[in-house]
Write a protein that holds these residues in place. Structure first.
Motif, PDB file in Angstrom:
ATOM      1  N   TYR A 346      35.890  18.728  39.398  1.00 21.14           N
ATOM      2  CA  TYR A 346      37.398  19.031  37.848  1.00 21.14           C
ATOM      3  C   TYR A 346      37.569  17.385  38.264  1.00 21.14           C
ATOM      4  O   TYR A 346      37.811  16.783  39.279  1.00 21.14           O
ATOM      5  N   GLU A 347      38.350  17.303  37.051  1.00 17.88           N
ATOM      6  CA  GLU A 347      39.180  15.736  37.330  1.00 17.88           C
ATOM      7  C   GLU A 347      40.527  16.537  37.355  1.00 17.88           C
ATOM      8  O   GLU A 347      41.109  17.025  36.469  1.00 17.88           O
ATOM      9  N   SER A 348      41.138  15.004  37.642  1.00 21.42           N
ATOM     10  CA  SER A 348      42.870  16.151  38.139  1.00 21.42           C
ATOM     11  C   SER A 348      43.876  15.174  37.111  1.00 21.42           C
ATOM     12  O   SER A 348      43.076  14.090  36.382  1.00 21.42           O
ATOM     13  N   GLU A 350      46.202  13.753  37.361  1.00 25.69           N
ATOM     14  CA  GLU A 350      46.767  13.092  38.173  1.00 25.69           C
ATOM     15  C   GLU A 350      45.903  11.486  38.325  1.00 25.69           C
ATOM     16  O   GLU A 350      45.797  10.493  37.970  1.00 25.69           O
ATOM     17  N   GLU A 351      44.807  11.646  38.466  1.00 27.71           N
ATOM     18  CA  GLU A 351      43.608  11.105  38.788  1.00 27.71           C
ATOM     19  C   GLU A 351      42.812  10.271  37.238  1.00 27.71           C
ATOM     20  O   GLU A 351      43.035   8.867  37.250  1.00 27.71           O
ATOM     21  N   ILE A 352      43.862  10.703  35.955  1.00 31.61           N
ATOM     22  CA  ILE A 352      42.571  10.231  34.928  1.00 31.61           C
ATOM     23  C   ILE A 352      43.920   9.503  34.239  1.00 31.61           C
ATOM     24  O   ILE A 352      43.843   8.252  34.008  1.00 31.61           O
ATOM     25  N   GLU A 353      45.581   9.882  35.053  1.00 25.48           N
ATOM     26  CA  GLU A 353      46.419   8.659  34.604  1.00 25.48           C
ATOM     27  C   GLU A 353      46.394   7.621  35.180  1.00 25.48           C
ATOM     28  O   GLU A 353      46.329   6.565  35.371  1.00 25.48           O
ATOM     29  N   GLU A 354      45.820   7.774  36.587  1.00 27.95           N
ATOM     30  CA  GLU A 354      45.756   6.901  37.724  1.00 27.95           C
ATOM     31  C   GLU A 354      45.046   6.057  37.433  1.00 27.95           C
ATOM     32  O   GLU A 354      45.151   4.797  37.888  1.00 27.95           O
ATOM     33  N   ASN A 355      43.724   6.492  37.391  1.00 28.59           N
ATOM     34  CA  ASN A 355      42.465   5.738  36.803  1.00 28.59           C
ATOM     35  C   ASN A 355      42.643   4.720  34.983  1.00 28.59           C
ATOM     36  O   ASN A 355      41.378   3.954  35.223  1.00 28.59           O
ATOM     37  N   ASN A 356      43.192   5.505  34.741  1.00 24.10           N
ATOM     38  CA  ASN A 356      43.115   4.493  32.881  1.00 24.10           C
ATOM     39  C   ASN A 356      42.123   5.265  32.490  1.00 24.10           C
ATOM     40  O   ASN A 356      41.566   4.493  31.296  1.00 24.10           O
ATOM     41  N   ILE A 357      41.451   6.230  32.511  1.00 22.21           N
ATOM     42  CA  ILE A 357      40.643   7.090  32.478  1.00 22.21           C
ATOM     43  C   ILE A 357      40.547   7.446  30.500  1.00 22.21           C
ATOM     44  O   ILE A 357      40.615   8.153  30.265  1.00 22.21           O
ATOM     45  N   ASN A 377      27.878  15.745  34.812  1.00 19.86           N
ATOM     46  CA  ASN A 377      29.191  14.166  35.159  1.00 19.86           C
ATOM     47  C   ASN A 377      28.944  13.382  34.123  1.00 19.86           C
ATOM     48  O   ASN A 377      29.515  11.808  34.515  1.00 19.86           O
TER      49      ASN A 377
END
Length: 421
Positions: A346-348, A350-357, A377
């Motif tokens: 899963y993507e959290s 936090e990961e989405i925001e930090e990596n600007n996904i 994926n």
């Protein structure tokens, strides 16, 4: 117990080019099927259900994910002799080449097999879909005093041209063999079959690529380095020299050789009464026990659809599709006749925001997807339209492949917003 005298050898196959791009980064036995399993789970589960618990899986291409899956899945008691081991092609002082064929793979791995005590070698393919009790075949092998037994399936004349066809007498003794015969030869290649198969016009016996060899004979046959393949050389050359018996099987069996057969086998699981029955308590299919939450579905019209664990679905409609583990599908999206393999994690937030996904794992909103295979994926943006079918020509790009009208989105591909196939 007779099962203690059996060693199972599962052939992982070659590079799997006909299943490309699903085999671009994984071996054929590691290809995900039915939303939560891997192809190798089928022969291993058939062995476990038959109480055969000593297994080797032979492979040579992209074996890392296969190794990982087997290591994480098949754990037996410390006090048991049971195991599932992966043997990848290896160079030795006596041999500098990779596996040249099915028999060569067994020959090169023989020193590993001979470390174990066994009387019968059960040789299986790693890319077939079926449920079979091997005990019946083993019993028939022993009771008839066979040197070699070959599992056969009755097929009609139309399908017979695609297989190795065996001819038997009334005692199931194989008398001759022909590889992929022309249709005009078929009238001479019929064999005795059950009345039910006779009614269906299935009176040709196709080899299923499932063999039992007596240990000493297998060791002897492997001494000739010129024979590299079971189907093309070992079996045809052995028929008149060694007692070779046909064991007829009449259940569901399919060889997953190309994208078309792979797609058909997976979508077939959505049928009301599927030919491959995942719900048979006596023929369970085992796989990795993941600790995943239940799937959550909001506002979705579902019809003939299989959904694995851990999914979050907001689609408007999903029809005749298989949705794999950890799949995420956005609002107002329609999915028809599609196999979505899901995600490894899963993507959290936090990961989405930090990596600007910008494009999340899974499928975005307002998409239309039909006649497709979506590998693991993938990231599909909003307003994407994928409409597979016979109107599309075969094609390959960095992110997708079209084969026989089926659109295959490659593993890890990113499909931008508004993209159309």
């Amino acid at each position: 117990m007779i099962n203690d005298k059996v060693l199972s050898i599962i052939l992982g196959g070659g590079q799997g080019t006909r299943l490309y791009p699903l085999t671009a980064s994984r071996s054929k036995p590691a290809v995900p099927i039915a939303g939560k399993y891997r192809l190798v789970d089928i022969p291993i589960s058939n062995c476990i259900n038959s109480n055969i618990k000593r297994m080797f899986v032979l492979t040579q291409f992209n074996s890392a994910s296969l190794n990982r899956h087997i290591k994480n899945t098949y754990h037996f008691s410390f006090f048991s002799s049971a195991f599932v081991d992966v043997l990848a092609a290896e160079q030795t002082p006596g041999n500098k080449t990779w596996f040249q064929g099915t028999a060569d793979a067994v020959r090169q791995s023989m020193h590993h097999f001979l470390e174990h005590d066994f009387e019968y070698a059960l040789i299986l393919s790693g890319d077939q879909l079926y449920q079979m009790d091997f005990n019946k075949m083993i019993d028939a092998h022993i009771n008839t005093g066979a040197d070699i037994s070959i599992a056969t399936i009755p097929v009609n004349a139309k399908d017979a041209t695609s297989f190795g066809i065996l001819k038997t007498n009334e005692d199931n003794l194989i008398t001759s063999f022909i590889e992929k015969p022309n249709s005009d030869l078929l009238p001479e290649w019929t064999s005795p079959v059950s009345p039910d198969m006779e009614k269906q016009g299935k009176n040709h016996l196709a080899s299923m690529g499932i063999y039992i060899f007596n240990r000493d004979l297998l060791v002897d046959l492997m001494n000739d380095p010129k024979t590299i393949d079971f189907g093309k050389e070992i079996i045809p050359q052995s028929i008149n020299k060694h007692k070779t018996i046909s064991f007829q099987y009449e259940g569901y069996w399919t060889d997953i050789g190309n994208i078309d057969s792979f797609f058909e086998a997976n979508i077939g699981i959505t049928d009301d009464i599927p030919k491959f029955n995942l719900y048979d308590i006596d023929q369970r299919v085992y796989t990795r026990a993941r600790i995943l939450p239940t799937s959550k579905i909001s506002g979705t019209n579902l019809d003939k659809t299989v959904i694995a664990e851990g999914c979050i679905v907001h689609a408007s409609k999903i029809e005749k599709s298989v949705i794999g583990i950890r799949s995420r599908i956005g609002k107002e999206t329609t999915i028809i006749n599609t196999y979505m393999m899901g995600c490894d994690a899963y993507e959290s937030l936090e990961e989405i925001e930090e990596n600007n996904i910008k494009i999340l794992l899974g499928i975005g909103e307002r998409c239309f997807i039909k006649n497709a295979i979506l590998d693991k994926n993938i990231r599909i943006g909003d307003d994407v339209r994928i409409n597979g079918g016979s109107h599309l020509e075969d094609k390959e790009t960095d992110t997708y492949v079209i084969k026989e009208g089926i659109v295959v989105i490659k593993k890890g591909a990113i499909i931008p917003n508004g993209f159309v196939i």
